[in-house]
Design a protein around this motif. Structure first.
Motif, PDB file in Angstrom:
ATOM      1  N   GLU A 114       0.837  -1.188   0.000  1.00 20.72           N
ATOM      2  CA  GLU A 114       0.000   0.000   0.000  1.00 20.72           C
ATOM      3  C   GLU A 114       0.876   1.242   0.000  1.00 20.72           C
ATOM      4  O   GLU A 114       1.905   1.273   0.666  1.00 20.72           O
ATOM      5  CB  GLU A 114      -0.848   0.009   1.271  1.00 20.72           C
ATOM      6  N   GLY A 115       0.461   2.237  -0.745  1.00 22.23           N
ATOM      7  CA  GLY A 115       1.159   3.518  -0.762  1.00 22.23           C
ATOM      8  C   GLY A 115       0.147   4.636  -0.708  1.00 22.23           C
ATOM      9  O   GLY A 115      -0.905   4.566  -1.350  1.00 22.23           O
ATOM     10  N   SER A 116       0.440   5.660   0.062  1.00 26.26           N
ATOM     11  CA  SER A 116      -0.483   6.795   0.174  1.00 26.26           C
ATOM     12  C   SER A 116       0.259   8.084  -0.082  1.00 26.26           C
ATOM     13  O   SER A 116       1.475   8.177   0.091  1.00 26.26           O
ATOM     14  CB  SER A 116      -1.130   6.812   1.555  1.00 26.26           C
ATOM     15  N   GLY A 117      -0.491   9.103  -0.485  1.00 27.33           N
ATOM     16  CA  GLY A 117       0.106  10.405  -0.742  1.00 27.33           C
ATOM     17  C   GLY A 117      -0.843  11.291  -1.519  1.00 27.33           C
ATOM     18  O   GLY A 117      -1.978  10.918  -1.804  1.00 27.33           O
ATOM     19  N   GLU A 118      -0.338  12.451  -1.862  1.00 23.13           N
ATOM     20  CA  GLU A 118      -1.092  13.385  -2.691  1.00 23.13           C
ATOM     21  C   GLU A 118      -1.057  12.867  -4.123  1.00 23.13           C
ATOM     22  O   GLU A 118       0.016  12.670  -4.688  1.00 23.13           O
ATOM     23  CB  GLU A 118      -0.464  14.775  -2.614  1.00 23.13           C
ATOM     24  N   VAL A 119      -2.226  12.660  -4.719  1.00 22.75           N
ATOM     25  CA  VAL A 119      -2.308  12.129  -6.074  1.00 22.75           C
ATOM     26  C   VAL A 119      -2.284  13.305  -7.053  1.00 22.75           C
ATOM     27  O   VAL A 119      -3.115  14.206  -6.975  1.00 22.75           O
ATOM     28  CB  VAL A 119      -3.573  11.278  -6.279  1.00 22.75           C
ATOM     29  N   ILE A 120      -1.296  13.276  -7.953  1.00 26.74           N
ATOM     30  CA  ILE A 120      -1.126  14.319  -8.954  1.00 26.74           C
ATOM     31  C   ILE A 120      -0.939  13.657 -10.314  1.00 26.74           C
ATOM     32  O   ILE A 120      -0.772  12.443 -10.390  1.00 26.74           O
ATOM     33  CB  ILE A 120       0.090  15.212  -8.634  1.00 26.74           C
ATOM     34  N   PHE A 121      -0.953  14.457 -11.388  1.00 30.18           N
ATOM     35  CA  PHE A 121      -0.678  13.883 -12.700  1.00 30.18           C
ATOM     36  C   PHE A 121       0.465  14.619 -13.374  1.00 30.18           C
ATOM     37  O   PHE A 121       0.772  15.758 -13.062  1.00 30.18           O
ATOM     38  CB  PHE A 121      -1.932  13.852 -13.590  1.00 30.18           C
ATOM     39  N   ASN A 122       1.115  13.911 -14.309  1.00 34.07           N
ATOM     40  CA  ASN A 122       2.206  14.463 -15.086  1.00 34.07           C
ATOM     41  C   ASN A 122       1.934  14.140 -16.548  1.00 34.07           C
ATOM     42  O   ASN A 122       1.633  12.994 -16.878  1.00 34.07           O
ATOM     43  CB  ASN A 122       3.539  13.869 -14.640  1.00 34.07           C
ATOM     44  N   THR A 123       2.058  15.130 -17.424  1.00 35.08           N
ATOM     45  CA  THR A 123       1.705  14.950 -18.832  1.00 35.08           C
ATOM     46  C   THR A 123       2.893  14.593 -19.729  1.00 35.08           C
ATOM     47  O   THR A 123       2.759  14.576 -20.941  1.00 35.08           O
ATOM     48  CB  THR A 123       1.037  16.224 -19.383  1.00 35.08           C
TER      49      THR A 123
END
Length: 187
Positions: free
Chosen positions: A24-33
């Protein structure tokens, strides 16, 4: 490969297949294009504490090597791709993306609709989330995601210190004098 879940704090849930380490991993979910440079993204310290979703549909086709790292280790808390290439097609590759993530205990997920995830994050903002390849009940993961509230591992935030009025004035006058000296020398 086993089933994996991505659950965002606001309740949005994605089911896919596990990638990398089991856990399991947790954190702020962001995207990269970016279309390339996933290895540099994984090892860039500015992504510390975040789960990065890549928007390009296939990631991992040129593998991972020891030369293209940004730092001594990966910093992301999780990695999301539409499809992780099972075939590595670069002579410089030392290993596959899946093996690299597993070796560094990074939990990932693939085979989710990264376009829908990106639109959701764009419209609702980056938010905490959890990727899990061990918990099978997304309702349990939602409870955990809602409990995070920015407290994910490795991330810190501090209010910037305000400079005193005298130090701002001194800095402004010294930069002005440097600029005028350089202009005088050039003319």
């Amino acid at each position: 490969m086993s089933t994996a879940w991505l659950v965002l704090r606001d309740g949005r849930t994605f089911r896919g297949r596990s990638l990398g380490a089991v856990g399991e991993g947790s954190g702020e979910v962001i995207f990269n294009t970016a279309m390339q440079g996933y290895q540099e993204i994984l090892t860039d310290p500015s992504y510390r504490g975040q789960i990065v979703a890549m928007t390009y549909p296939m990631i991992g086709n040129y593998g991972v090597n020891d030369e293209d790292v940004e730092s001594r280790r990966p910093w992301v808390n999780g990695f999301i791709v539409k499809e992780a290439s099972a075939v590595v097609s670069n002579f410089r590759a030392g290993t596959s993306l899946d093996t690299y993530l597993e070796r560094h205990d990074i939990v990932g997920i693939q085979d989710i609709d990264t376009r829908a995830l990106t639109r959701h994050l764009r419209d609702h903002g980056a938010q905490d989330g959890i990727i899990s390849s061990v918990e099978t009940d997304p309702r349990v993961l939602l409870e955990r995601a809602r409990a995070l509230r920015g407290s994910y591992r490795g991330a810190t935030w501090r209010r910037p210190r305000r400079a005193s009025r005298s130090s701002r004035t001194t800095a402004a006058s010294s930069s002005t004098s440097c600029a005028s000296s350089a202009w005088s020398a050039a003319t």
